[in-house]
Enzyme design. Structure first.
Site, mmCIF file in Angstrom:
data_model
loop_
_atom_site.group_PDB
_atom_site.id
_atom_site.type_symbol
_atom_site.label_atom_id
_atom_site.label_comp_id
_atom_site.label_asym_id
_atom_site.label_seq_id
_atom_site.Cartn_x
_atom_site.Cartn_y
_atom_site.Cartn_z
ATOM 1 N N ASP A 26 0.871 -1.180 0.000
ATOM 2 C CA ASP A 26 0.000 0.000 0.000
ATOM 3 C C ASP A 26 0.913 1.238 0.000
ATOM 4 O O ASP A 26 1.848 1.334 0.793
ATOM 5 C CB ASP A 26 -0.876 -0.007 1.264
ATOM 6 C CG ASP A 26 -1.908 1.108 1.272
ATOM 7 O OD1 ASP A 26 -3.101 0.798 1.373
ATOM 8 O OD2 ASP A 26 -1.522 2.290 1.187
ATOM 9 N N TYR A 31 -2.273 10.074 -2.779
ATOM 10 C CA TYR A 31 -2.446 11.285 -3.598
ATOM 11 C C TYR A 31 -1.418 12.358 -3.208
ATOM 12 O O TYR A 31 -0.859 13.039 -4.058
ATOM 13 C CB TYR A 31 -3.860 11.870 -3.420
ATOM 14 C CG TYR A 31 -4.994 11.072 -4.029
ATOM 15 C CD1 TYR A 31 -4.793 9.842 -4.618
ATOM 16 C CD2 TYR A 31 -6.299 11.575 -3.996
ATOM 17 C CE1 TYR A 31 -5.860 9.124 -5.153
ATOM 18 C CE2 TYR A 31 -7.366 10.868 -4.533
ATOM 19 C CZ TYR A 31 -7.138 9.640 -5.097
ATOM 20 O OH TYR A 31 -8.195 8.938 -5.628
ATOM 21 N N ARG A 63 -0.390 14.967 9.058
ATOM 22 C CA ARG A 63 -1.027 14.051 10.026
ATOM 23 C C ARG A 63 -0.544 14.317 11.451
ATOM 24 O O ARG A 63 -1.249 14.033 12.421
ATOM 25 C CB ARG A 63 -0.797 12.596 9.618
ATOM 26 C CG ARG A 63 -1.548 12.262 8.341
ATOM 27 C CD ARG A 63 -1.504 10.790 7.968
ATOM 28 N NE ARG A 63 -1.834 10.628 6.557
ATOM 29 C CZ ARG A 63 -2.053 9.471 5.951
ATOM 30 N NH1 ARG A 63 -1.972 8.346 6.630
ATOM 31 N NH2 ARG A 63 -2.337 9.418 4.664
ATOM 32 N N ASP A 118 -4.048 2.381 -4.881
ATOM 33 C CA ASP A 118 -2.688 2.366 -4.325
ATOM 34 C C ASP A 118 -2.311 1.060 -3.641
ATOM 35 O O ASP A 118 -1.385 1.026 -2.853
ATOM 36 C CB ASP A 118 -2.492 3.562 -3.377
ATOM 37 C CG ASP A 118 -3.070 3.336 -1.989
ATOM 38 O OD1 ASP A 118 -4.051 2.569 -1.870
ATOM 39 O OD2 ASP A 118 -2.537 3.913 -1.034
ATOM 40 N N GLU A 119 -3.042 -0.002 -3.948
ATOM 41 C CA GLU A 119 -2.727 -1.272 -3.293
ATOM 42 C C GLU A 119 -2.574 -2.400 -4.311
ATOM 43 O O GLU A 119 -3.273 -2.423 -5.319
ATOM 44 C CB GLU A 119 -3.853 -1.653 -2.315
ATOM 45 C CG GLU A 119 -3.996 -0.644 -1.203
ATOM 46 C CD GLU A 119 -5.173 -0.933 -0.299
ATOM 47 O OE1 GLU A 119 -5.500 -2.116 -0.095
ATOM 48 O OE2 GLU A 119 -5.763 0.044 0.191
HETATM 49 N N1 DCP Z 1 -9.010 8.224 -1.033
HETATM 50 C C1 DCP Z 1 -10.178 8.874 -1.401
HETATM 51 N N2 DCP Z 1 -11.279 8.811 -0.602
HETATM 52 C C2 DCP Z 1 -11.219 8.128 0.566
HETATM 53 C C3 DCP Z 1 -10.044 7.464 0.962
HETATM 54 C C4 DCP Z 1 -8.935 7.543 0.131
HETATM 55 O O1 DCP Z 1 -10.212 9.502 -2.452
HETATM 56 N N3 DCP Z 1 -12.299 8.070 1.320
HETATM 57 C C5 DCP Z 1 -7.855 8.297 -1.935
HETATM 58 C C6 DCP Z 1 -6.808 9.205 -1.401
HETATM 59 C C7 DCP Z 1 -5.721 8.315 -0.938
HETATM 60 C C8 DCP Z 1 -5.888 7.079 -1.793
HETATM 61 O O2 DCP Z 1 -7.261 7.017 -2.071
HETATM 62 O O3 DCP Z 1 -4.461 8.913 -1.123
HETATM 63 C C9 DCP Z 1 -5.401 5.795 -1.135
HETATM 64 O O4 DCP Z 1 -6.136 5.541 0.055
HETATM 65 P P1 DCP Z 1 -5.456 4.982 1.354
HETATM 66 O O5 DCP Z 1 -6.544 4.588 2.282
HETATM 67 O O6 DCP Z 1 -4.417 3.995 1.043
HETATM 68 O O7 DCP Z 1 -4.808 6.266 2.024
HETATM 69 P P2 DCP Z 1 -3.436 6.955 1.740
HETATM 70 O O8 DCP Z 1 -2.607 6.212 0.777
HETATM 71 O O9 DCP Z 1 -3.693 8.377 1.399
HETATM 72 O O10 DCP Z 1 -2.763 6.958 3.157
HETATM 73 P P3 DCP Z 1 -2.028 5.756 3.919
HETATM 74 O O11 DCP Z 1 -0.634 6.208 4.103
HETATM 75 O O12 DCP Z 1 -2.775 5.664 5.192
HETATM 76 O O13 DCP Z 1 -2.143 4.527 3.079
HETATM 77 MG MG MG Z 2 -2.206 4.170 0.965
HETATM 78 MG MG MG Z 3 -4.799 2.074 0.258
#
Ligand code: DCP
Ligand code: MG
Ligand code: MG
Length: 602
Positions: A26, A31, A63, A118-119
């Site tokens: 992941d 973004y 964060r 992203d996974e």
């Molecule tokens: N995303 C979105 N709406 C959401 C959750 C996430 O558009 N409700 C988008 C933004 C994130 C991307 O999907 O960047 C990937 O989601 P993740 O849950 O993996 O979150 P992140 O990659 O941003 O953070 P982390 O470091 O916790 O994985």
């Molecule tokens: Mg992520």
């Molecule tokens: Mg993710």
């Protein structure tokens, strides 16, 4: 990375209780990281990605201030007034980064399943097995371990998972060195545990969990909803039975669960709660549809709808260029608000699209201004069918999607697909999972994010496709495809790729001779766009008057001229050929793998 180049697709001789090695990767603050990779000066700032009035994600700097995913912008600015906000409604760069990450992971030649943006899951079982065979037993674990093992597992999974942790580290290094992304990884003997353990050490780190700790780790999850395939309805049903935490679920007997769920579901829920999951990693192929949606408060004026469709179409055509396939079907979706009943519902209609609207430049489908106008005309025609303009209307979403594609020049039945240079690694890799339609398949998509505004649908088929024509169903069956899937070269079974040596010679010649020509829509003449809800097979079937009756004309017409001529000559004078003119049954008996079998109607 010598051993990484060896194939992961050999027959595995692993047989034990925990035979698989699965990695889940992941990307950290995805973004936000895409923006930081593009503009490194953003790294030192607290950065939030905004869609409408929501911060969908933020970098780890932000964060620290307490910014959370999906916080309202107003709240985020309260806790961090210096938060730098970037608009993230255009998903183009995120999608490109996502595709690049997926492509980089294919380097190991193991099945890779993309989940959301992203996974990715990677099944490294066979690669691990090879490394264990070649490397003795001096393997050490890279990264964190959830809990140290009490004793060795007799199946040898501890060594295998250590090797998998090394591979995960190599993968993460490649993603960082080549694309600039930091990631987290989870390593386990199944997808469930790999995914759930992945975020344990965030950001930029990895965690391995051994099978013996699966159940105890699961019991730490506060809500049953944390299990990827348990959606809101199942959660509600469980909560109504006072089963709230995973630990509660572990303690309920299957018999009790069977009173409220189907037998299969009850067993599955129980297994999941104990950290058991045998869902395969399914190699990701091209998406079945490419679509975009735009949601808004209310639109009630036709001209505004048209403007929104025009914007969506522009973005969608960028996706089509990146995808490389020629669309043959277009779907328009509206979400209508019923003001009286205070509810809303979706409606869709689709129409065929003439392949001639698209021209191929350097392998990329492009559309002229005139072509775009034609597409807009079709879109608005569908819109007019969906909306009774004599009455007021209120829309809260418009969506556009290309739902079917021409595979190269003639579509799924085309033998040209077999002849193209880019029958890629993926094509052959898919064989392991093509036929898996088991009910126990785990749907991890519930856990993938969805955008609150412009939504990327390219990874998901959102609505059932219309009934397929008979011929398409036959081909799907032949190739072991489920009905909903769109065939592509990557969905072939390996037995169908095994042409005999003479055929292979022909194929390689044809690759050299006809590659460029096969990219033009020669054999698939333009059809007028027609707004029908039932998809027709768009490829033409004619021009094969001399063919024996068992020949599928559509497939014949897809062949390059040379091959058509050669076959016609053989049929005219069978004595020149070892290919029989008799019934298809005889033919198949004589040469089970002969290229001719692709022409036969069933
Ligand atoms: N995303 C979105 N709406 C959401 C959750 C996430 O558009 N409700 C988008 C933004 C994130 C991307 O999907 O960047 C990937 O989601 P993740 O849950 O993996 O979150 P992140 O990659 O941003 O953070 P982390 O470091 O916790 O994985
Ligand atoms: Mg992520
Ligand atoms: Mg993710």
């Amino acid at each position: 990375m010598e051993s990484s180049s060896s194939s992961c697709y050999n027959h595995s001789s692993v047989s034990s209780d925990h035979p698989k090695s699965i990695i889940h990767i992941d990307v950290d603050c995805f973004y936000a990281q895409v923006e930081m990779v593009r503009k490194p000066e953003l790294r030192s700032l607290p950065l939030g990605i905004q869609q409408k009035n929501i911060v969908v994600t933020s970098n780890y700097e932000a964060r620290k201030y307490g910014i959370k995913k999906c916080m309202l912008v107003t709240d985020a600015l309260k806790v961090c007034p210096s938060l730098k906000l970037l608009n993230g409604e255009d998903l183009h760069n995120y999608r490109t980064a996502s595709n690049n990450i997926f492509a980089a992971l294919l380097h190991w030649k193991c099945p890779v399943e993309k989940l959301g943006m992203d996974e990715n899951f990677i099944d490294v079982t066979n690669l691990v097995e090879e490394r264990v065979k070649n490397g003795g037993d001096g393997f050490s674990l890279v990264g964190h371990v959830y809990s140290e093992p009490m004793s060795e597992c007799i199946c040898g999974c501890h060594t295998r998972l250590k090797v998998a942790s090394q591979i995960a580290s190599e993968m993460r290094k490649k993603l960082f060195d080549e694309l600039g992304f930091t990631t987290c990884a989870g390593i386990a003997h199944n997808k469930l545990l790999a995914k759930l353990i992945c975020p344990l050490h965030k950001p930029n780190d990895q965690t391995t969990i051994y099978p013996e700790h699966g159940a105890s780790f699961m019991s730490t999850l506060q809500s049953v909803r944390a299990i990827p395939s348990i959606g809101s309805k199942t959660t509600e049903a469980l909560i109504s039975q006072k089963i709230v935490t995973v630990s509660d679920l572990q303690q309920v007997s299957v018999d009790v669960l069977k009173k409220h769920f189907s037998s299969d579901m009850a067993v599955r829920l129980k297994n999941l709660s104990l950290g058991e999951d045998n869902t395969p990693v399914k190699q990701t192929g091209k998406p079945q549809s490419i679509g975009l949606e735009d949601s808004f408060k209310t639109v009630s004026v036709k001209s505004e709808v048209e403007e929104r469709f025009a914007t969506l179409l522009q973005r969608l055509l960028v996706l089509v260029r990146e995808d490389g396939r020629i669309p043959v079907s277009l779907r328009v979706t509206l979400r209508k608000k019923d003001v009286k009943r205070l509810c809303s519902h979706r409606e869709s209609r689709q129409c065929q699209v003439s392949p001639s609207i698209f021209t191929i430049n350097n392998g990329t489908p492009t559309v002229t201004e005139v072509g775009q106008q034609k597409l807009m005309t079709s879109i608005m025609r569908l819109f007019n069918k969906l909306i009774d303009l004599s009455k007021p209307f209120h829309l809260t979403l418009v969506g556009l999607a290309f739902t079917k594609f021409q595979e190269r020049m003639t579509g799924r039945g085309s033998i040209v697909n077999y002849l193209m240079n880019d029958i890629s690694v993926q094509s052959v890799l898919n064989i392991t999972n093509d036929c898996d339609t088991s009910a126990s398949s785990m749907d991890y998509s519930a856990a993938s994010p969805s955008s609150s505004t412009t939504t990327d649908l390219s990874d998901a088929e959102v609505e059932p496709s219309p009934k397929k024509p008979k011929k398409v169903n036959w081909i799907a069956k032949k190739r072991c495809l489920s009905k909903g899937e769109v065939a592509s070269p990557s969905k072939l079974r390996v037995s169908e790729l095994r042409l005999n040596s003479r055929e292979l010679e022909k194929v390689s010649e044809l690759r050299l001779n006809s590659r460029d020509r096969s990219l033009t829509p020669r054999a698939s003449p333009a059809k007028e766009i027609s707004d029908t809800d039932t998809m027709k097979d768009v490829s033409d079937a004619g021009n094969c008057d001399d063919c024996p009756s068992y020949v599928d004309k559509e497939v014949f017409n897809a062949l390059p001229d040379e091959m058509q001529q050669e076959l016609k000559a053989m049929w005219k004078n069978p004595s020149n050929s070892e290919l029989p003119r008799s019934s298809p049954r005889n033919m198949n008996k004589a040469k089970p793998n002969t290229i001719l079998k692709y022409f036969v109607h069933k």
